[in-house]
Design a protein around this motif. Sequence first.
Motif, short mmCIF file in Angstrom:
data_model
loop_
_atom_site.label_atom_id
_atom_site.label_comp_id
_atom_site.label_asym_id
_atom_site.label_seq_id
_atom_site.Cartn_x
_atom_site.Cartn_y
_atom_site.Cartn_z
N SER A 274 0.84 -1.20 0.00
CA SER A 274 0.00 0.00 0.00
C SER A 274 0.87 1.26 0.00
O SER A 274 0.41 2.33 -0.38
CB SER A 274 -0.93 0.00 1.21
OG SER A 274 -0.19 -0.09 2.42
N GLU A 275 2.13 1.10 0.41
CA GLU A 275 3.10 2.20 0.35
C GLU A 275 4.48 1.61 0.13
O GLU A 275 4.85 0.61 0.76
CB GLU A 275 3.08 3.03 1.63
CG GLU A 275 4.04 4.21 1.60
CD GLU A 275 4.01 5.01 2.90
OE1 GLU A 275 4.88 5.89 3.06
OE2 GLU A 275 3.14 4.74 3.75
N VAL B 50 8.07 7.95 -3.57
CA VAL B 50 7.04 7.17 -2.88
C VAL B 50 5.99 6.70 -3.87
O VAL B 50 5.51 7.48 -4.70
CB VAL B 50 6.37 8.01 -1.76
CG1 VAL B 50 5.32 7.19 -1.03
CG2 VAL B 50 7.42 8.53 -0.78
N TRP B 51 5.64 5.42 -3.76
CA TRP B 51 4.52 4.86 -4.51
C TRP B 51 3.45 4.44 -3.51
O TRP B 51 3.77 3.96 -2.41
CB TRP B 51 4.93 3.62 -5.30
CG TRP B 51 5.77 3.86 -6.51
CD1 TRP B 51 5.34 3.90 -7.81
CD2 TRP B 51 7.19 4.07 -6.57
NE1 TRP B 51 6.38 4.13 -8.67
CE2 TRP B 51 7.54 4.24 -7.94
CE3 TRP B 51 8.20 4.12 -5.61
CZ2 TRP B 51 8.85 4.45 -8.35
CZ3 TRP B 51 9.50 4.35 -6.01
CH2 TRP B 51 9.81 4.51 -7.37
N SER C 13 4.70 9.38 -6.69
CA SER C 13 4.99 10.79 -6.43
C SER C 13 6.18 11.23 -7.26
O SER C 13 6.95 10.42 -7.78
CB SER C 13 5.28 11.00 -4.94
OG SER C 13 6.52 10.39 -4.60
N GLU C 14 6.35 12.52 -7.37
CA GLU C 14 7.50 13.05 -8.09
C GLU C 14 8.76 12.84 -7.25
O GLU C 14 8.75 13.00 -6.03
CB GLU C 14 7.31 14.54 -8.36
CG GLU C 14 8.40 15.16 -9.20
CD GLU C 14 8.13 16.61 -9.52
OE1 GLU C 14 9.03 17.28 -10.07
OE2 GLU C 14 7.01 17.08 -9.20
N ILE D 282 14.93 0.63 1.32
CA ILE D 282 13.57 0.35 0.85
C ILE D 282 12.67 0.17 2.07
O ILE D 282 12.97 -0.65 2.95
CB ILE D 282 13.51 -0.92 -0.02
CG1 ILE D 282 14.50 -0.82 -1.18
CG2 ILE D 282 12.09 -1.14 -0.52
CD1 ILE D 282 14.22 0.28 -2.16
N THR D 283 11.58 0.91 2.11
CA THR D 283 10.59 0.78 3.17
C THR D 283 9.24 0.52 2.52
O THR D 283 8.86 1.23 1.58
CB THR D 283 10.52 2.06 4.02
OG1 THR D 283 11.83 2.36 4.54
CG2 THR D 283 9.55 1.89 5.18
#
Length: 450
Positions: free
Chosen positions: A228-229, A250-251, A259-260, A278-279
Amino acid sequence: MLSQLRGMDMQTLASLSSVSCRRQQSARSIISGVWQNWQGLRPLELCQRVHQSYRSFSTNEPTVEETYSRKTPLEHILLRPGMYVGPTERLPPVACWTLQSDSDRQNPIDGSVSRWAMHREELRSIPALLKVFDEILVNASDNRLRHPSSCNRIDVTIDRGDDKSKPRISICNNGKSIPVQMHKKEKMYVPELLFGHLLTGSNFDDDQRRLTGGRHGYGAKLTNVFSSEFVVEIRDTHSSRGKCKTYKQVWIDNMHTCSEAQVDIRLKQDTDLEYTKITFVPDLARLANDAKMTVLPEEEYKLMRRRVVDIAGCSGGKMRVTLNGEEISLPGFEDYVDLCRSSFEDDNGLPVPPMVYHRLNSRYEVSVGLSDSKSLDSISFVNGMNTSRGGTHIDALANQISHFIADHVNTKMARQLDPLELKSPISVTPRMVKRNLMLCVNCLIENPHF
């Protein structure tokens, strides 16, 4: 019948058709066509036409467009996750190595104490959930193989989540990072290309010999798709001379929204160290096929923790690995193998024979000992990836060792076991030996196929 049809208007006919509201407009157009030509038909023919026109609607047959469709690659992954990350349901119980709850255990043979001792327990795991974790963990481990001179640390944080917060996993490795540069052909930064677009990567040259995993261009993108993130953070000090670039992107929503990229460029300082972090927040509803699941399950949490210890053991003491802020100290693979001895004593309280360790060459480490399950036990790693089902390399080693031991017992040990030769000759088969072996292998194989 004809007189009844004359007395009805089109709206009344449509209401009698028993079709869904979604198809009433189509039904009215058919009725209109019949209505305009009713004077040229006999009553029986008119009724037949109306009946035939309504048959396709009354049976709710799907349209051609509803029957045949095309999915984007992202839609297909979400629709058929099993094809990409494995089953999203719990499998039947399987014996797995996990960290002991009371992990301060002393080895009676040499008196050493291990903080990360393991034991075997039956677990019903969800392969898909473990897969997305392993994709990022193995990527971090691969960086040591790519850049052994600069990569020597991996930090893993696993937050299971609770009623107030979602589960969150973070994996960070140092060493030479992905270059923070614009890809001139794709018109985007390289990290965005690698983490946010399917079928991308650096392993498509099959003529190149490599020890790292990944061949198909999915890899870490699958973790992004089932999160989800998903956050990528990079510090790059090598792609531009004298400059330090910091990158963050961020996706959200299963890689649908990106996001940009935030890129900061400044002069490089001596204290600037490269890293890739990576989170991600795993989408438990999709990965576990359970919309009510909000906390990382205990079974998967145990196996994830053990996988981090696996990485530390396979690094041969060349990498510092931490789990939730605690360092995993393992000088080598031999020390890791000792963690997997479910009991250092037999049923009579006597020390069991130790595992026999041998480094065959720079790419193969093997430990052999007695199995406590009365069948062949194997713990195998190929390029840092756990091959829980063994593989052809395990079969080849087990067969060679079994034949050697059986031949040694039947020939050189026969006189020792029966010095007076009072009994019939000893006959030990390789099969008998094989089912009493525990075989642990850590190897590096060029361009492996799984």
